[in-house]
Scaffold this motif. Sequence first.
Motif, short mmCIF file in Angstrom:
data_model
loop_
_atom_site.label_atom_id
_atom_site.label_comp_id
_atom_site.label_asym_id
_atom_site.label_seq_id
_atom_site.Cartn_x
_atom_site.Cartn_y
_atom_site.Cartn_z
N ARG A 112 -0.55 9.87 14.84
CA ARG A 112 -0.37 9.86 13.24
C ARG A 112 -1.08 8.72 12.53
O ARG A 112 -1.11 8.79 11.13
N SER B 108 7.42 8.75 6.51
CA SER B 108 7.20 9.84 6.88
C SER B 108 7.36 10.10 8.63
O SER B 108 8.20 10.91 9.35
N ASN C 130 0.91 -1.34 -0.26
CA ASN C 130 0.48 -0.58 -0.20
C ASN C 130 0.86 1.61 -0.26
O ASN C 130 1.03 1.62 0.87
N PRO C 131 0.62 1.77 -1.08
CA PRO C 131 1.39 3.46 -1.09
C PRO C 131 1.54 4.11 0.01
O PRO C 131 2.70 4.97 0.29
N ALA C 132 0.58 4.22 0.02
CA ALA C 132 0.12 5.05 1.35
C ALA C 132 0.61 4.56 2.75
O ALA C 132 1.35 5.70 3.47
N ARG C 133 0.43 3.51 2.94
CA ARG C 133 1.03 2.71 4.40
C ARG C 133 2.38 2.84 4.29
O ARG C 133 3.31 4.00 4.90
N ARG C 134 3.46 2.86 3.15
CA ARG C 134 5.00 2.79 3.20
C ARG C 134 4.65 4.37 3.29
O ARG C 134 6.32 4.55 4.04
N GLU C 135 3.88 5.29 2.86
CA GLU C 135 4.66 7.34 2.73
C GLU C 135 4.52 7.43 3.98
O GLU C 135 5.27 7.55 5.21
N LEU C 136 3.44 7.25 5.32
CA LEU C 136 3.62 7.20 6.52
C LEU C 136 4.87 6.32 7.46
O LEU C 136 5.01 7.55 7.81
N THR D 154 -7.37 7.63 13.00
CA THR D 154 -8.99 8.09 11.72
C THR D 154 -10.27 8.06 12.77
O THR D 154 -10.69 7.06 13.31
N ASP E 267 -13.70 0.48 6.11
CA ASP E 267 -12.55 1.26 5.75
C ASP E 267 -11.11 0.40 5.48
O ASP E 267 -9.96 0.41 5.40
N LYS F 20 -7.91 1.31 3.63
CA LYS F 20 -8.17 2.79 3.44
C LYS F 20 -7.76 3.77 5.07
O LYS F 20 -7.22 4.07 4.77
#
Length: 346
Positions: free
Chosen positions: A316, A226, A217-223, A319, A332, A337
């Motif tokens: 971080r 960070s 999952n790109p979003a999770r890798r980005e998190l 949600t 989700d 998500k």
Amino acid sequence: MRIQAALVERAGAAFTIRDVDLEPPRDDEVLVRMTAAGICHTDLAMRGRWPEKISPMVFGHEGAGVVEAVGAAVGSVRVGDTVALSYRSCGGCDQCTGGHPAYCLRSDLNMRGTRADGSSPLSLDGSAVFGNFFGQSSFATHALAYQTNVVRVPAALSPLIAAPLGCSVQTGAGTVLNVLRPSPGDTVAVFGCGGVGLSAVMAAVSLGCTVVVVDPNPARRELALSLGATDADVTGAHHAIDTTGRPDVITRAIGALRRRGTLALVGLGGKAEFDIMTVMYNGIRIRGVIEGDAAPATFLPQLIDLHRLGRLPVERLVTEYPFTEIEAAARDAATGKVVKPVLTFG
């Protein structure tokens, strides 16, 4: 008392919020008014295969709230205390008294759907509703818990932070801090960047480790990046953590380790195969880990201290969803998500 709870009527069914009755606390029980509850992968996995004979069922095992009543035998908390809830243990077996309650010999207390005597404090129109999940069933406006799984937390701590501490954060961070115990500069490879994996990332980064993450999952890798990780090639790691329970990922994790490296298995799964000679020749250690091998009463305060110092930014991952949107929150979470949905109660 009349409360609202999210019922699962049968295996795989949606969460349905219903008015149910809850008995007063017995001598060893604590009544908690819920302010927040995290949704964990375990809740969703068990919802899909919970036995019909102990349904309808109330899940939820990452609760936070305020104590409203205590039984006569409870001395660790009192009415008005702000608390986080975690897994239940018996407190008396050799694993509990030896400081490892996550491996309590009465682990069935977390999964039986009833009290130890087979009764349930929940009912609907006179018929039993099952719960006591991890000694709490916190997908409800109120829950009954126990002295061994209720931990006082600062009143100023947001319930959005307090709730996930009891399982996913404890599991991920505890795997690093209590089990692997890497030295500064060690390489830690984390496979799977959900709530558990990202908690492991934060804990390893806080120790000065080089943390490599693997997740599709790109979003999770980005998190993860960070939070201080990298997604470089995974080779020669001192430690690896699998949060997926998938045989192919476990094989890859073994291959990522250097000689005498350690693999911690924390993901729910079935059977996995690996090459015995690879493990033997390289002196690889494989360790199963439950709940980060943590004793909640002492470990949750450590996590709160790390959060206060900015080294465990749990917010971080979170949600927020109102309790009435529990099914959307679960969906989700299942689709990736969001990382850690946390339900709040008005």
